[in-house]
Design a protein around this motif. Structure first.
Motif, mmCIF file in Angstrom:
data_model
loop_
_atom_site.group_PDB
_atom_site.id
_atom_site.type_symbol
_atom_site.label_atom_id
_atom_site.label_comp_id
_atom_site.label_asym_id
_atom_site.label_seq_id
_atom_site.Cartn_x
_atom_site.Cartn_y
_atom_site.Cartn_z
ATOM 1 N N ASN A 1 0.919 -1.278 0.079
ATOM 2 C CA ASN A 1 0.023 0.001 -0.026
ATOM 3 C C ASN A 1 0.911 1.353 -0.037
ATOM 4 N N LEU B 1 -8.141 -6.154 -10.927
ATOM 5 C CA LEU B 1 -8.715 -6.318 -9.795
ATOM 6 C C LEU B 1 -9.577 -7.611 -9.824
ATOM 7 N N ALA C 1 -14.530 -5.767 -7.591
ATOM 8 C CA ALA C 1 -14.501 -4.340 -6.955
ATOM 9 C C ALA C 1 -16.003 -3.946 -6.666
ATOM 10 N N THR C 2 -16.407 -3.251 -5.916
ATOM 11 C CA THR C 2 -17.779 -2.505 -5.611
ATOM 12 C C THR C 2 -17.699 -1.057 -6.347
ATOM 13 N N ASN D 1 -15.353 0.867 -4.474
ATOM 14 C CA ASN D 1 -14.025 0.481 -4.822
ATOM 15 C C ASN D 1 -13.522 1.066 -6.077
ATOM 16 N N GLN E 1 -12.719 5.150 -5.578
ATOM 17 C CA GLN E 1 -11.799 5.197 -5.247
ATOM 18 C C GLN E 1 -10.469 5.062 -6.062
ATOM 19 N N ALA E 2 -10.453 3.911 -6.814
ATOM 20 C CA ALA E 2 -9.300 3.727 -7.768
ATOM 21 C C ALA E 2 -9.287 4.654 -8.695
ATOM 22 N N GLU F 1 -20.709 -8.155 -1.156
ATOM 23 C CA GLU F 1 -19.766 -7.818 -0.197
ATOM 24 C C GLU F 1 -20.528 -7.996 1.151
ATOM 25 N N LYS G 1 -20.914 -6.521 -5.944
ATOM 26 C CA LYS G 1 -19.496 -6.585 -6.410
ATOM 27 C C LYS G 1 -19.402 -6.919 -7.737
#
Length: 382
Positions: A28, A65, A68-69, A72, A75-76, A103, A113
């Motif tokens: 991270n 990935l 992902a939601t 997610n 944010q990405a 999720e 997701k």
């Protein structure tokens, strides 16, 4: 392993979309570099192009990935949750994205997701070999994330457009969702026309045009050495752009080279770059061919070819391949180059262990890239 994610920020007056690229690793830790994303095709300031780019960003992120939601993805990518939701709904309708298990939630409705449908479309990749005593077609069908679905190899008496077409026809009949065809040739194709090729029956054939007209899908024809260099380069996982070359010496053929300069395939104006057998050695091509096939004259002539590459593009590495060269000759070539090249500028020389795997890896990667929305990433100069 680093994951590259592209974040849409703004559209300026020149039609350039400014992105930030973020590298996430398993710990991270991250850092950010500002880059420019320039549309290769003519750009019109409207929401259609922005939407296409945002869609491509969502698809690339989902491919990197497992699932992902919407949150997610927002944010990405830096896109809003609403934008992500709209694009996901459209991709769900076409089947390019699938709903994954929901999720776990600590109260409230669990978040949906999503995952990229790797089998939404396939590509078929074929590379041609025309050696002194054998001709062959090697093929792979891969899904949208580069996983191999089927691979095969066929020995043929000669390679011509009809034989290639029959193989493609069979693969398309078996896999109806093939969206692009990649073909690697031992030669040069310019504007879809094969101009130089070890498979002589392909010379002068507008293969790209013929196949595109028949099947109506993207056709990519690329030089074998460019593809091998591209595949080899990708496997090195460099942190920074590098310059490398792959040089092949095959019995019954003239040598050739694939060049990666500062992280990009170098093809030249007419895709003639790397045709090192046309360097001015002061001898005829017939004499060059004879010297390359004689043990006593091979090293001096091959060294001249490598010296020219080192002095011209200054590569970090030169990978050698082909049945004319053996591992015990690498040291002799290195020492012959040092007679002209200062040691601080000398490239590493080594034998390429799996050239056919690098070749197919490069061909699959390039063919998959042909399906992406046309973007070119250019690092900003500060």
């Amino acid at each position: 392993m680093n994951i590259h994610l592209y974040l849409l920020n703004s559209l300026d007056n020149d039609g350039v979309l400014n992105y930030n690229i973020t590298y996430y690793n398993t710990f991270n830790n991250y850092y950010q570099n500002s880059i420019e994303v320039i549309l290769i095709q003519p750009f019109i300031h409207n929401t259609i192009h922005v939407k296409q780019i945002n869609t491509e960003v969502i698809k690339k992120t989902l491919k990197s990935l497992t699932s992902a939601t919407k949150a997610n993805l927002a944010q990405a990518t830096g896109l809003s949750i609403a934008t992500c939701g709209t694009i996901l709904n459209e991709l769900l309708t076409t089947g390019e994205v699938l709903e994954h298990e929901q999720e776990d939630s600590h109260g409230g409705r669990p978040a949906k997701k999503f995952m990229y449908n790797a089998h939404f479309s396939y590509i078929a990749c074929i590379y041609i070999k025309a050696e002194e005593t054998r001709h062959s077609l090697t093929y792979t069908v891969a899904n949208s994330i580069g996983e191999y679905i089927e691979s095969g190899h066929e020995e043929v008496s000669s390679v011509n457009a009809t034989i290639i077409d029959h193989l493609i026809e069979r693969l398309i009949h078996t896999y109806g969702n093939i969206k692009a065809i990649g073909i690697g040739i031992p030669g040069v194709a310019h504007q879809g026309m094969i101009q130089i090729c070890d498979a002589s029956e392909l010379i002068g054939v507008p293969l790209e045009y013929q196949l595109n007209e028949k099947y109506g899908i993207d056709i990519i024809i690329e030089n074998d050495m460019n593809l091998t260099a591209y595949g080899f380069y990708q496997k090195q996982q460099y942190d920074q752009d590098k310059t490398i070359a792959v040089v092949t010496f095959i019995k019954g053929s003239f040598p050739g080279a694939g060049l990666m300069i500062d992280g990009h395939i170098h093809k030249g104006n007419t895709r003639f770059a790397g045709e090192i057998s046309f360097l001015p050695f002061g001898i005829t091509r017939e004499e060059q061919y004879a010297q390359l096939h004689q043990p006593s004259t091979f090293i001096p002539l091959a060294a001249k070819m490598l010296i020219s590459l080192i002095a011209t593009i200054n590569p970090e590495k030169i990978a050698l391949t082909g049945d004319q060269i053996h591992s015990e000759q690498v040291k002799d070539l290195y020492n012959a180059c040092l007679e002209y090249i200062p040691i601080e500028h000398m490239a590493e020389l080594h034998m390429l262990k799996e050239p056919d795997q690098d070749y197919m890896h490069g061909l699959v990667s390039m063919t998959l890239e042909s399906l992406d929305y046309a973007l070119q990433l250019v690092e900003k100069r500060r």
